[in-house]
Scaffold this active site. Structure first.
Site, PDB file in Angstrom:
ATOM      1  CG  HIS A  69      -1.920   1.201   1.096  1.00 37.69           C
ATOM      2  ND1 HIS A  69      -2.849   1.126   0.430  1.00 37.69           N
ATOM      3  CD2 HIS A  69      -1.770   2.257   1.962  1.00 37.69           C
ATOM      4  CE1 HIS A  69      -3.564   2.203   0.649  1.00 37.69           C
ATOM      5  NE2 HIS A  69      -3.062   3.228   1.515  1.00 37.69           N
TER       6      HIS A  69
ATOM      7  CD  GLU B  87     -10.873  -8.789 -11.172  1.00 38.87           C
ATOM      8  OE1 GLU B  87      -9.614  -8.041 -10.674  1.00 38.87           O
ATOM      9  OE2 GLU B  87     -11.963  -8.357 -11.178  1.00 38.87           O
TER      10      GLU B  87
ATOM     11  CG  ASP C   8      -7.345  -8.673  -7.391  1.00 45.98           C
ATOM     12  OD1 ASP C   8      -6.689  -8.569  -6.510  1.00 45.98           O
ATOM     13  OD2 ASP C   8      -8.482  -8.159  -7.659  1.00 45.98           O
TER      14      ASP C   8
ATOM     15  CB  CYS D 205      -6.443  -1.588 -15.839  1.00 48.81           C
ATOM     16  SG  CYS D 205      -7.545  -2.948 -14.939  1.00 48.81           S
TER      17      CYS D 205
END
Lengths: 90, 586
Positions: B196, B438, B462, B509
């Site tokens: 993160h 994904e 993912d 993406c």
């Protein structure tokens, strides 16, 4: 080497030797002149320290031994034993 | 006074850029910034007294709370009595005083260390009740800490000077508390490129070196440090000529960056003139300006969860429509790809009733959730179709794992269009429909799915996580999260091959799409659209212009023969390693 006295008891209350019951034991032990220990499965902890006692993780049914180092603390030993046996008055 | 030696550490280059400044240590818990300093022997008595005074004050505070507790709350008062006793417990009180004396350190640091040891001890206990007693200890020690730090208490929220943040790790909650405009750089012991903190740092273009293992123990507050996020170097107490060298490197980096930014609006075609669409990912509607200003050819991923997490109930169709329309109008004539709600039961719990899922990543989320909540889904689909009348909109369904989900979602979309027509509302129904790839099962049946949609969008974050069974937030396994794993490359190729067969488009993406080094591989594998954090657009466009599509295709065929991610990485670095250097320093 001081003379030791000890007594075995069983934890009978539902919650075991939890924070509040340990606080009660610590409250009594603090008045002792010498060391007071709680022993479970060979591990001894300081009965004046709540945190130390919590590390034993004594649930209901655990057998513990209360040890004192001085005969003058006999009264303390008796008080702790009866406190444990009464289920800490819970 | 001892000379401070220059120390060079190597970590993970998580966000590019170079900064030089003072270190600011953040506590593991992130709430308090606890300073560590050493004391002279003569100061130790005063320090111990300072600790004792803080404990005494804490005792008094608790006593007065107990006195004010009404009879009916006896139970609560009893817990507080226990806390009073804990304040003087020798394992806490005694140990902290011992620590001050033995290590000649300040009381805050001594207390902090004692408490983290106790926490570690409790957390390893097998019985849940006893394990949770760590909370009592933390509670009590927080009170002491507050009284120790007193008025000067520093909160991560209130850092008011330009500093480089040094921490063991930062949770999303903590990073959200920081006033990020005050932060020059990030340095953490844990974390990696996809953590993160790494993502935040790249988004805000703040240099970050993460995964340093023990930097927070080596660096002291106010030490001068150099953070080089272009190659993962961290230098503590730099010598004069190191400083000069890095000042120069920093200005070269900044010069190149502004050059790349200036060319951001130019189109991106390879040397052999193949045009690639470079788009932006957004979460907040306002971020559409970032995409536009960085020269994005549209929005490849508009995450729509934010409006659902902000309000106390589900947003209305009009509320959704207003925001979508803004984004679509600003971006027109470029396309805006709106991904339908990718929420999990957990996040939605506050107003949909609590869901107890042991493993939310594999639980009721995204399209699965939407298909069980037709009311919620229909509201969003109607809002999207209405916004489509104001520009170019594509719709993207997330977390597709089987063909039936696509068919069902499309049925909902058709129903939404039907109801809007009946009501005579302005909308547009003939929009491109795509799905996120994904989930590994979607890769395997890509040929079946390609029959039903206009485009695929590969979500690498993912997909890699699910395919390699790696939680990239888990520091113990995050190093195994490898975009160049042969399985990942083969999956991408399988998807583009199925798409080529049915003549549909494939975009990407995930994080991978925004990292220039991967561009030759992705183009070679047949990805024709890339969508990324808006700030990465100029650099990716710059990279595309430097490449030759024919060479990329040859290269990607060859990288297929590599048996592991390490071999693939070496091969990539050998042929295209210059890309990174070129992006950073021209």
């Amino acid at each position: 080497m001081p003379e030791s006295f000890s007594k075995e008891v069983t934890i009978v209350n539902e919650l075991g030797l939890h924070a509040r019951s340990a606080a009660k034991i610590a409250g009594i032990s603090q008045k002792a002149k010498a060391e007071v220990r709680i022993v479970r499965d060979g591990t001894a902890v300081d009965a004046k320290s709540i945190i130390d006692m919590l590390t034993l993780a004594c649930g209901k049914g655990s057998r513990i031994r209360i040890e004192i180092d001085s005969a003058s603390d006999m009264n303390i030993l008796k008080k702790i034993v009866s406190l444990v046996e009464s289920g800490f008055g819970e | 006074m001892p000379e401070n030696k220059e120390i060079v550490l190597r970590g993970i280059a998580a966000a590019p850029g170079i900064c030089i400044g003072k270190a600011y240590l953040v506590d593991r818990e992130g709430v308090n910034v606890i300073r560590r300093y050493h004391l002279a022997d003569a100061e130790l008595e005063d320090e111990k007294d300072r600790f004792k005074t803080a404990v005494k004050k804490s005792t008094e505070e608790l006593r007065s709370i107990i006195e004010e507790t009404p009879e009916d709350f006896r139970e609560h008062a009893a817990i507080l009595e226990t806390h009073v006793a804990l304040l003087r417990d020798k394992m806490l009180y005694g140990k902290a005083i011992e620590r001050i004396e033995e290590e000649k350190i300040n009381a805050e640091w001594a207390l902090k260390n004692v408490v983290s040891e106790l926490k570690g001890m409790f957390s390893s206990m097998s019985d849940a009740y006893f394990r949770e007693r760590a909370a009592d200890v933390v509670h009590v020690s927080d009170r002491i800490m507050r009284n120790l730090i007193g008025k000067e208490r520093v909160n991560i929220k209130n850092i008011d000077k330009r500093v480089i943040l040094v921490a063991t790790d930062l949770s999303p909650a903590e990073t959200s508390q920081i006033q990020l405009e005050r932060i020059k750089g990030f340095v953490t012991d844990g974390g990696g490129v996809t953590s993160h903190t790494g993502i935040i740092a790249r988004t805000l273009q703040i240099p970050a070196v993460l995964g340093l293992n023990n930097a927070s123990r080596i660096i002291r507050n106010d030490d001068i440090i150099v953070v080089d996020g272009t190659d993962g170097t961290l230098i503590v107490n730099p010598r004069d000529y190191t400083l000069v060298e890095y000042e120069e490197r920093k200005s070269r980096y900044e010069r190149q960056k502004s050059l790349i930014t200036r060319t951001g609006r130019h189109s991106a075609a390879t040397k052999d003139n193949i045009h690639i669409q470079v788009m932006g990912n957004i979460e907040l509607p306002e971020e559409v300006f970032l995409v536009r200003d960085n020269g994005g050819n549209g929005i490849g991923l508009y995450r729509t969860e934010f409006q659902y997490l902000q309000s106390s109930g589900f947003p209305s169709e009009d509320e959704l429509f207003d925001k979508y329309r803004d984004v679509v109008e600003i971006m027109a004539p470029h396309p805006v790809t709106i991904r339908t709600l990718d929420i999990n039961g957990d996040k939605a719990a506050s107003y949909t009733g609590s869901l107890d899922e042991a493993n939310p990543a594999l639980g009721l989320r995204a399209i699965r959730y939407c298909l069980t909540r037709p009311d919620v889904f229909r509201t969003q689909l109607r809002a999207i179709l209405r916004a489509a009348a104001f520009g170019s909109v594509r719709i993207l369904f997330p977390m597709i794992s089987g063909l039936n989900e696509v068919l069902e979602a499309k049925k909902f979309l058709a129903q939404a269009a039907g109801s809007l027509a009946e009501e005579g509302k302005t909308f547009r129904a003939d929009i491109e429909t795509g799905i996120m790839i994904e989930v590994p099962s979607a890769v395997v049946i890509a040929d079946l799915l390609a029959e039903e949609v206009d485009f695929f969008s590969i979500g690498t974050n993912d997909l890699i996580q699910y395919a390699l069974a790696i939680d990239r937030g888990n520091r113990y396994v995050s190093h195994l999260y490898q975009p160049l794993h042969p399985a990942v490359l083969r999956m991408i190729r399988q998807v583009t091959a199925a798409a080529e067969e049915k003549n549909i488009r494939v975009s990407m993406c995930g994080e991978m799409a925004g990292d220039p080094i991967y561009i030759p591989v992705l183009l070679g594998l047949g990805i024709s659209e890339l969508s990324m954090t808006p700030q990465a657009i100029p650099a990716v466009k710059n990279t595309v212009r430097s490449l030759n599509m024919g060479e990329c295709r040859d290269f990607s065929r060859e990288i297929f023969s590599k048996t592991g991610d390490r071999e693939a990485r070496e091969f990539l670095d050998k042929h295209y390693g210059y890309i990174t250097e070129q992006i950073y320093f021209g």
